[in-house]
Design an enzyme around this catalytic site. Structure first.
Site, PDB file in Angstrom:
ATOM      1  N   LYS A   1      -7.081  -0.602  11.920  1.00 48.66           N
ATOM      2  CA  LYS A   1      -6.474  -1.081  10.666  1.00 48.66           C
ATOM      3  C   LYS A   1      -5.244  -0.248  10.340  1.00 48.66           C
ATOM      4  O   LYS A   1      -4.221  -0.762   9.896  1.00 48.66           O
ATOM      5  CB  LYS A   1      -7.509  -1.013   9.536  1.00 48.66           C
TER       6      LYS A   1
ATOM      7  N   ASP B   1       4.164 -14.354  11.871  1.00 54.43           N
ATOM      8  CA  ASP B   1       2.831 -14.858  11.552  1.00 54.43           C
ATOM      9  C   ASP B   1       1.870 -13.670  11.625  1.00 54.43           C
ATOM     10  O   ASP B   1       1.381 -13.300  12.692  1.00 54.43           O
ATOM     11  CB  ASP B   1       2.449 -15.951  12.565  1.00 54.43           C
TER      12      ASP B   1
ATOM     13  N   HIS C   1      -2.184   9.893  -1.502  1.00 55.82           N
ATOM     14  CA  HIS C   1      -2.475   8.593  -2.086  1.00 55.82           C
ATOM     15  C   HIS C   1      -2.582   8.689  -3.592  1.00 55.82           C
ATOM     16  O   HIS C   1      -2.089   7.843  -4.317  1.00 55.82           O
ATOM     17  CB  HIS C   1      -3.839   8.115  -1.569  1.00 55.82           C
TER      18      HIS C   1
ATOM     19  N   GLU D   1       0.834  -1.217   0.000  1.00 49.93           N
ATOM     20  CA  GLU D   1       0.000   0.000   0.000  1.00 49.93           C
ATOM     21  C   GLU D   1       0.862   1.259   0.000  1.00 49.93           C
ATOM     22  O   GLU D   1       1.729   1.422   0.862  1.00 49.93           O
ATOM     23  CB  GLU D   1      -0.903  -0.008   1.247  1.00 49.93           C
TER      24      GLU D   1
HETATM   25  C1  MEV Z   1      -5.536   3.195   5.310  1.00 50.21           C
HETATM   26  O1  MEV Z   1      -4.845   2.021   4.962  1.00 50.21           O
HETATM   27  C2  MEV Z   1      -5.505   3.409   6.804  1.00 50.21           C
HETATM   28  C3  MEV Z   1      -6.375   4.549   7.336  1.00 50.21           C
HETATM   29  O2  MEV Z   1      -7.707   4.374   6.839  1.00 50.21           O
HETATM   30  C4  MEV Z   1      -6.338   4.471   8.829  1.00 50.21           C
HETATM   31  C5  MEV Z   1      -7.339   5.370   9.514  1.00 50.21           C
HETATM   32  O3  MEV Z   1      -8.384   5.678   8.936  1.00 50.21           O
HETATM   33  O4  MEV Z   1      -7.069   5.711  10.696  1.00 50.21           O
HETATM   34  C6  MEV Z   1      -5.901   5.874   6.823  1.00 50.21           C
END
Ligand code: MEV
Length: 430
Positions: A265, A281, A379, A87
């Site tokens: 995430k 892992d 991005h 990513e």
């Molecule tokens: C993208 O991979 C991760 C984010 O969505 C994390 C977040 O929203 O805190 C930017």
């Protein structure tokens, strides 16, 4: 332009260098041999023969980019952080957040001992509370039998240290669950723990006259926690209002599991990128982190953010971190071994703490970007390049096509194709 690097992870202009120039600096920083450096630079780190010994039905391998995050100061020591991830923006974001956190001393970390829990599921007992007492009375015998399975681990100071027993009333009837607490030292520990669980199961059956089914480690590694904290200077963040904006973003995650899943995430973007680079892992880490986040019954952020008396933003993270330096892909994958050398870690507990710091940095970067300009701007630049490549652009054409799409605000595959055609026909005409 950078020509050499001392033992600092601050390398101005690092992102502007070519991959080979970056590799040269990392080589110097970490004292890599020619062979180790070329293993990474060649992108041919894993032979087919070795891959065939790692898993079943091998037909080849897939390579993903390995980047290095700069600026990390953890417990007063500089680290360059290898991160394997597909990513865009993650490595840059980690580096930027680490730079902000450096202003007030970087990250300080700590960890519990590397204790994993193994579960033994006893069923078919009519008197489960009686069985629980019987197992607890046999604790020393069970622990001794578990430790007899792994004298090397015991010699290193690890091994089964304790056990708990709980009674569950399930849809399939009562169950008595024995939980073996095993200090795994520098191993992730799944093999050691599972072997111990399988070995003590017949003893538990004999003592209780029940029937054991599952004998397996839990990935909710609630006794193997890594912690990190940091002070993010308000000026370096962009001012007091940015601190407040980040706190508001954090409050959203605390209040709402839908936002919180994405918040966590983002943390795992950093944690898993280091995990992948070092052969851990990754599924165990993901499972453990999210289960830990939900342990209160309310799915919550793995980080906390507050404002201190000076008005700076202070952050903490506490996260299960089942990582190892021995066994598994860490020991077999040649690139993972070099990545561990780049980190220069001496123990699994140290690696766990670094990964917690990276997770915290990653979260800070995401909250800052999201609460300010948004993440799409950064991005989209990389996304546009990827689209240009997918449309067939090569060499200098990649940036030309990408820039044109950004300027037009039309970052799409069909537009990339059109621009490429236009450029090609323009070249033909000249
Ligand atoms: C993208 O991979 C991760 C984010 O969505 C994390 C977040 O929203 O805190 C930017």
């Amino acid at each position: 332009m950078v020509s050499s690097v001392s033992k600092t992870s601050q390398i101005p202009g690092f992102y502007k260098l070519s991959p080979l120039e970056r590799l040269r600096l990392v080589k110097e920083f970490a004292g890599l041999s020619e062979e180790e450096a070329s293993l990474i630079g060649s992108m041919k780190g894993l032979s087919l023969e070795l891959a065939d010994r790692m898993i079943e039905n091998v037909i080849g391998g897939i390579t993903i980019p390995l980047g290095v995050a700069a600026n990390f100061l953890i417990n007063g020591r500089d680290y360059l952080i290898p991160m394997a991830i597909e990513e865009p923006s993650v490595v840059a974001a980690a580096s930027n957040a680490a730079k902000i956190c450096r202003v007030k001393g970087g990250f300080t970390t700590s960890a519990t001992p590397p204790i994993m829990i193994g579960q033994i599921q006893l069923t078919k007992v009519v008197d489960p509370h009686w069985a629980k007492m019987v197992i607890l009375e046999s604790k020393d015998e069970i622990i001794a039998l578990a430790n007899a399975q792994d004298p090397v681990l015991v010699k290193l100071g690890g091994g089964a240290k304790d056990l708990d027993v709980k009674v569950l009333h399930t849809m399939a009837g009562p169950m008595v669950i024995t939980e073996l607490h095993v200090d795994c030292r520098d191993a992730m520990g799944a093999n050691a723990v599972n072997t111990m669980c399988e070995a003590v199961a017949p003893l538990i059956e004999r003592k209780t006259r029940g029937k054991v089914y599952l004998r397996i480690i839990t990935n909710l590694a609630s006794k193997r926690l890594a912690r990190a904290k940091t002070v993010a200077d308000k000026a370096a963040l962009g001012g007091s209002s940015v601190v407040d904006d980040i706190l508001s973003a954090y409050a959203f995650a605390v209040a709402d599991p839908y936002r919180c899943a994405t918040h966590n995430k983002g943390i795992m973007n950093g944690v898993i990128a280091v995990a992948l680079a070092t052969g851990q892992d990754t599924r165990a880490l993901e499972a453990g982190a999210h289960a830990y986040a939900a342990r209160s019954g309310h799915y919550s952020p793995l980080t906390t953010w507050e404002k201190n008396e000076e008005g700076d933003l202070v952050g903490t993270i506490e996260i299960p971190m089942a990582v190892g330096l021995i066994g598994g892909a860490t020991a077999t994958h040649p690139v993972a071994k070099v990545c561990l050398k780049i980190l220069g870690v001496k123990s699994a507990v140290e690696l766990a703490q670094i990964m917690a710091a990276v997770g915290l940095a990653q979260n800070l970067a995401a909250l800052r970007a999201l609460s300010q300009e948004g993440i799409q701007k950064g991005h989209m630049k990389l996304h546009a390049r990827n689209i240009a490549i997918a449309a067939g652009a090569e060499g200098s054409l990649v940036d030309i096509v990408a820039q044109k799409m950004i300027a037009e605000k039309r970052i799409r595959f069909d537009r990339a194709k059109e621009i490429l055609e236009e450029l090609k026909s323009a070249v033909k005409q000249t």
